[in-house]
Design a protein around this motif. Structure first.
Motif, PDB file in Angstrom:
ATOM      1  N   ILE A 170       0.825  -1.043   0.010  1.00 30.07           N
ATOM      2  CA  ILE A 170       0.044  -0.043  -0.083  1.00 30.07           C
ATOM      3  C   ILE A 170       0.937   1.232  -0.083  1.00 30.07           C
ATOM      4  O   ILE A 170       2.171   1.281   0.183  1.00 30.07           O
ATOM      5  N   GLU A 171       0.283   2.466  -0.168  1.00 31.03           N
ATOM      6  CA  GLU A 171       1.183   3.625  -0.182  1.00 31.03           C
ATOM      7  C   GLU A 171       0.807   4.287   1.347  1.00 31.03           C
ATOM      8  O   GLU A 171      -0.477   4.346   1.636  1.00 31.03           O
ATOM      9  N   ARG A 172       1.743   4.591   2.241  1.00 29.46           N
ATOM     10  CA  ARG A 172       1.687   4.952   3.394  1.00 29.46           C
ATOM     11  C   ARG A 172       2.395   5.957   3.553  1.00 29.46           C
ATOM     12  O   ARG A 172       3.950   5.835   3.683  1.00 29.46           O
ATOM     13  N   LYS A 173       2.213   7.244   3.785  1.00 30.37           N
ATOM     14  CA  LYS A 173       3.097   8.463   3.877  1.00 30.37           C
ATOM     15  C   LYS A 173       3.796   8.361   5.214  1.00 30.37           C
ATOM     16  O   LYS A 173       5.011   8.614   5.609  1.00 30.37           O
ATOM     17  N   ALA A 174       3.121   8.093   6.438  1.00 32.41           N
ATOM     18  CA  ALA A 174       3.698   7.957   7.502  1.00 32.41           C
ATOM     19  C   ALA A 174       4.502   6.787   7.947  1.00 32.41           C
ATOM     20  O   ALA A 174       4.256   5.842   7.713  1.00 32.41           O
ATOM     21  N   ARG A 175       5.796   7.230   8.533  1.00 36.58           N
ATOM     22  CA  ARG A 175       6.635   6.097   8.981  1.00 36.58           C
ATOM     23  C   ARG A 175       6.019   5.391  10.120  1.00 36.58           C
ATOM     24  O   ARG A 175       5.362   6.042  10.869  1.00 36.58           O
ATOM     25  N   GLY A 176       6.147   4.381  10.270  1.00 34.94           N
ATOM     26  CA  GLY A 176       5.736   3.433  11.573  1.00 34.94           C
ATOM     27  C   GLY A 176       4.661   2.346  11.469  1.00 34.94           C
ATOM     28  O   GLY A 176       4.323   2.214  10.046  1.00 34.94           O
ATOM     29  N   THR A 177       3.954   2.097  12.345  1.00 42.04           N
ATOM     30  CA  THR A 177       3.091   0.971  12.368  1.00 42.04           C
ATOM     31  C   THR A 177       1.836   1.586  13.016  1.00 42.04           C
ATOM     32  O   THR A 177       1.544   2.043  13.936  1.00 42.04           O
ATOM     33  N   ALA A 178       0.438   1.163  12.404  1.00 39.59           N
ATOM     34  CA  ALA A 178      -0.873   1.335  13.036  1.00 39.59           C
ATOM     35  C   ALA A 178      -1.290  -0.269  12.932  1.00 39.59           C
ATOM     36  O   ALA A 178      -1.521  -0.759  11.980  1.00 39.59           O
ATOM     37  N   VAL A 179      -1.780  -0.544  14.239  1.00 43.61           N
ATOM     38  CA  VAL A 179      -2.352  -2.088  14.420  1.00 43.61           C
ATOM     39  C   VAL A 179      -3.802  -1.430  14.743  1.00 43.61           C
ATOM     40  O   VAL A 179      -4.326  -0.800  15.935  1.00 43.61           O
ATOM     41  N   THR A 180      -4.731  -2.222  14.087  1.00 41.44           N
ATOM     42  CA  THR A 180      -6.077  -1.711  14.181  1.00 41.44           C
ATOM     43  C   THR A 180      -6.829  -3.073  14.589  1.00 41.44           C
ATOM     44  O   THR A 180      -6.954  -4.171  13.778  1.00 41.44           O
ATOM     45  N   LEU A 181      -7.518  -3.119  15.525  1.00 47.64           N
ATOM     46  CA  LEU A 181      -8.418  -4.186  16.310  1.00 47.64           C
ATOM     47  C   LEU A 181      -9.931  -3.947  15.756  1.00 47.64           C
ATOM     48  O   LEU A 181     -10.320  -2.952  16.145  1.00 47.64           O
ATOM     49  N   HIS A 182     -10.461  -4.928  15.133  1.00 47.19           N
ATOM     50  CA  HIS A 182     -11.834  -5.003  14.935  1.00 47.19           C
ATOM     51  C   HIS A 182     -12.369  -5.702  15.883  1.00 47.19           C
ATOM     52  O   HIS A 182     -12.451  -7.096  15.835  1.00 47.19           O
ATOM     53  N   LEU A 183     -13.097  -5.130  16.906  1.00 52.15           N
ATOM     54  CA  LEU A 183     -13.476  -5.747  18.152  1.00 52.15           C
ATOM     55  C   LEU A 183     -14.507  -6.612  18.251  1.00 52.15           C
ATOM     56  O   LEU A 183     -15.648  -6.511  17.349  1.00 52.15           O
ATOM     57  N   ARG A 184     -14.596  -7.492  19.046  1.00 52.99           N
ATOM     58  CA  ARG A 184     -15.574  -8.429  19.290  1.00 52.99           C
ATOM     59  C   ARG A 184     -17.039  -7.696  19.619  1.00 52.99           C
ATOM     60  O   ARG A 184     -16.800  -6.604  20.536  1.00 52.99           O
ATOM     61  N   GLU A 185     -18.097  -8.500  19.679  1.00 45.43           N
ATOM     62  CA  GLU A 185     -19.065  -7.879  20.162  1.00 45.43           C
ATOM     63  C   GLU A 185     -18.993  -7.716  21.878  1.00 45.43           C
ATOM     64  O   GLU A 185     -19.537  -6.820  22.343  1.00 45.43           O
ATOM     65  N   ASP A 186     -18.416  -8.607  22.225  1.00 46.97           N
ATOM     66  CA  ASP A 186     -18.300  -8.543  23.915  1.00 46.97           C
ATOM     67  C   ASP A 186     -17.034  -7.773  24.179  1.00 46.97           C
ATOM     68  O   ASP A 186     -16.821  -7.817  25.760  1.00 46.97           O
ATOM     69  N   ALA A 187     -16.355  -7.062  23.457  1.00 48.29           N
ATOM     70  CA  ALA A 187     -15.687  -6.179  23.806  1.00 48.29           C
ATOM     71  C   ALA A 187     -15.717  -4.651  23.704  1.00 48.29           C
ATOM     72  O   ALA A 187     -14.794  -3.893  23.469  1.00 48.29           O
ATOM     73  N   GLY A 188     -16.900  -4.444  23.786  1.00 49.92           N
ATOM     74  CA  GLY A 188     -17.385  -2.864  23.595  1.00 49.92           C
ATOM     75  C   GLY A 188     -16.851  -2.025  24.461  1.00 49.92           C
ATOM     76  O   GLY A 188     -16.847  -0.815  24.232  1.00 49.92           O
ATOM     77  N   GLU A 189     -16.486  -2.475  25.773  1.00 53.88           N
ATOM     78  CA  GLU A 189     -15.899  -1.509  26.782  1.00 53.88           C
ATOM     79  C   GLU A 189     -14.648  -0.789  26.479  1.00 53.88           C
ATOM     80  O   GLU A 189     -14.246   0.271  27.078  1.00 53.88           O
ATOM     81  N   TYR A 190     -13.857  -1.396  25.359  1.00 58.61           N
ATOM     82  CA  TYR A 190     -12.710  -0.766  25.042  1.00 58.61           C
ATOM     83  C   TYR A 190     -12.894   0.227  24.015  1.00 58.61           C
ATOM     84  O   TYR A 190     -11.900   0.764  23.403  1.00 58.61           O
TER      85      TYR A 190
END
Length: 654
Positions: A170-190
């Motif tokens: 992909i094209e990514r301008k920013a250096r570094g890393t982004a970790v995205t969690l697609h939360l489960r239904e029972d993890a809404g508190e986060y």
């Protein structure tokens, strides 16, 4: 590169279930792990940039950001650290127990390793930490670009954790890393800023990397009947202290900062009595910041009382009640131990078995005992006290500040420290020197074994002590009468643990310890020949009476004999050397435990009027039982048949 489909390393699919269901019993740990990985990536960039400053690109300030999207149910942890290439993403995220740090270290020369260690720039390898995200997410997406690569050389990695993952360029301008969690239904508190800040404050507050979150403010809806909501402002704020106190040099930390940190980790409003901050190097490397509290907590004596030591590994919080790092008799100690050698996924079971943990525990125990010895050394120091040589001590402000603190410690934690006599064979002598008791020579609990021994009478062969339920009962025990008459000091012990603990201490510095309630009294040279001769004559003269008493009390007393330990009382109870004392037997029964049925020995004072009245009395049997029961009451016991005792006394009074 178009999207490519890759299987995980063979064992990853099998281990993912273990990681997400067994290895981490606390769900919120995932955020600690991902923030730690972000910090690791920034530390790597900082080190590589020493040789190539262009790696910073246009973002020299290293940081991590935590954000969430309630509508998309995503939580993202972003860093501007070293980042990953596509090849590194496949290698590092597709292989369990590998974050790339080990490979990173292996490329460093010995000199570079030394520099990195000295500057504290490398947090270390995080193993399976990344996969903990699957505890709360049913899909994880990682977007990254390695520092120094072009924007079009970014990479996207994604997986559901089911055994495979996808990778694409992909094209990514920013250096570094982004970790995205697609939360489960029972993890809404986060998906709640307050909850995320709480977790970051708990686990990552002292990571040196700034952790930022977007500010929120309350905004009314503007429509009648509709509630307001928290709205993001677009402004970012640091939500951690971004500095591990224990990693800073001691000379840079004020007493106020040490005290404030103690109150943070202990939830104690009081200032600590003292603390010790050290870095230990050798077979194992760790930093210890240990505190002695001023007040005992309410749950100090409960069976499920947690230890007060927080364990960190390379500045990453692991657990806050690491009982394996401090023995039970020092459970009052609070503080932090930060190891450089333990794995981040260490479990309580591993803590029990680890050689490094044993070394840390031994070193920490020695440090705590040294702290207590230092307090004890200053406890009796009197500023400006003139000595016999006419020299007046000059006492520093630091020494003055320590005066009286050990007395305070003994009042709060003395009974707990005594448990160490039975639990810590290797440190038994040091612990014994730290113990303090009341005695017949003082009203305060301030007498140590060394103090007692220093003022023993010439010819005295033992350190004498007596145990009882209360200090008053101990001080008034009839067994002390001959010792008071002779001016022999006796230690008074009234803590419930005393009787048990003293069973593990046979002598102090070569001088035996002797309970005044055990065995026959032998004062050796402290008893003159006239007294010994009188005792022998009394024993011979009272033989017939002793035989009658022994017959009358055969169900209660092991033996009846003339005593030399009584002056004013008619009788007392003792046990034979080696037998369990009556005091300890009562304590065991009160605790619901079995105690051996040991009959005491009744010792009678031949000079007492009540004993003389026995011979020829028509109430001999009743008087014999009253004599025994009164001796039992005098030492804190209770007659086997209280009603019968009352009837006998009433009959004689009528």
């Amino acid at each position: 590169m178009s999207k490519q489909h890759h299987p995980f390393q063979a064992e990853v699919a099998q281990l993912l279930h273990l990681v997400t269901h067994s290895l981490y019993s606390n769900k919120e740990i995932f955020l600690r792990e991902l923030v730690s990985n972000a910090s690791d990536a920034c530390d790597k960039l900082r080190f590589e940039a020493l040789a190539d400053s262009t790696l910073y690109e246009d973002a020299p300030n290293l940081e991590a950001r935590v954000s969430f999207d309630k509508d998309q149910r995503t939580l993202t942890i972003t860093d501007n650290g070293i980042g990953m290439s596509a090849e590194e993403a496949i290698a590092n995220l597709g292989t369990i127990a590998k974050s790339g740090t080990r490979d990173f270290l292996s490329r460093l020369s010995a000199e570079q390793k030394s520099d990195a260690t000295e500057q504290g720039q490398l947090i270390g390898q995080f193993g399976v930490g990344f996969y903990s995200g699957f505890i709360v997410a049913d899909r994880i997406t990682v977007e990254s670009r390695r520092a120094g690569l072009k924007p079009e050389e970014g990479v996207r990695w994604s997986s559901t954790g089911a055994g495979d993952f996808d990778v694409e360029t992909i094209e990514r301008k920013a250096r570094g890393t982004a970790v995205t969690l697609h939360l489960r239904e029972d993890a809404g508190e986060y998906l709640n800023a307050w909850k995320l800040k709480e977790i970051i404050g708990k686990y990552s507050d002292h990571i040196s990397l700034p952790i930022l979150m977007e500010k929120e403010e309350w905004k009314e809806s503007g429509k009648e009947g509709e509630p307001g909501a928290m709205v993001k402002t677009g402004e970012w704020e640091t939500v951690n202290q971004a500095s591990a106190l224990w990693t800073r040099p001691r000379e840079d930390i004020t007493a106020e900062q040490y005290e404030a940190f103690y109150q943070t980790i202990s939830h104690d409003f009081e200032k600590p009595l003292t603390w010790s901050h050290n870095r230990v190097e050798g077979n194992t490397e760790y930093t210890q910041l240990l505190y002695i509290p001023a007040k005992a907590p309410f749950d100090l004596y409960t069976r499920d009382k947690h230890a007060g030591i927080k364990l960190y590994v390379k500045r990453v919080f692991i657990m806050d009640d690491a009982e394996a790092l401090m023995p039970g008799y020092l459970r009052f100690v609070k503080g932090v131990i930060d190891s450089s050698d333990l794995p981040l996924n260490v479990s309580r079971e591993l803590l029990q078995e680890s050689r490094d943990v044993r070394l840390i525990r031994d070193g920490s125990v020695k440090r705590v005992l040294s702290m207590l010895e230092d307090l004890a050394k200053h406890d009796k120091h009197d500023a400006g006290e003139a000595k016999d040589d006419g020299v007046t001590d000059v006492v520093s402000d630091e020494d003055k500040a320590k005066e009286g603190k050990y007395t305070q410690f003994c009042a709060e934690f003395g009974p707990v420290l005594k448990e160490g006599l039975g639990e810590a064979f290797a440190n038994r002598e040091r612990i014994a020197r730290l113990l303090r008791f009341a005695s017949t020579a003082t009203d305060s609990v301030s007498v140590g074994f060394a103090d007692y021994k220093a003022r023993m009478k010439e010819g005295q062969a033992a350190i004498y002590y007596v145990t009882a339920d209360t200090l008053a009962a101990a001080r008034n025990s009839p067994q002390l009468e001959v010792f008071k008459k002779k001016g022999i000091e006796v230690l008074l012990m009234a803590d419930r643990v005393d009787e048990w603990a003293l069973g593990y201490l046979q002598d102090f510095d070569g001088t035996p310890l002797q309970s005044v309630a055990k065995g026959a009294v032998d004062l050796g040279t402290l008893q003159d020949e006239a007294e010994k001769k009188a005792a022998q004559e009394a024993a011979e003269q009272f033989k017939p009476l002793l035989a009658k008493l022994k017959e009358a009390l055969k169900d209660q007393a092991e033996d009846v004999r003339v005593t030399t330990r009584l002056v004013d009382s008619p009788a007392c109870l003792v046990v034979k050397d080696g037998d369990m004392s009556n005091q300890l037997a009562r304590l065991l029964k009160q605790a619901g435990q079995k105690a051996p049925d040991v009959k005491p020995v009744l010792e009678v004072n031949p000079e007492h009027p009540l004993v003389k009245k026995l011979d020829g009395s028509v109430h001999f049997n009743d008087l014999a039982h009253i004599l025994f029961d009164q001796a039992l009451l005098a030492e804190g016991g209770m007659p086997q048949d209280p009603a019968a005792y009352v009837r006998r006394v009433n009959a004689l009074l009528a």
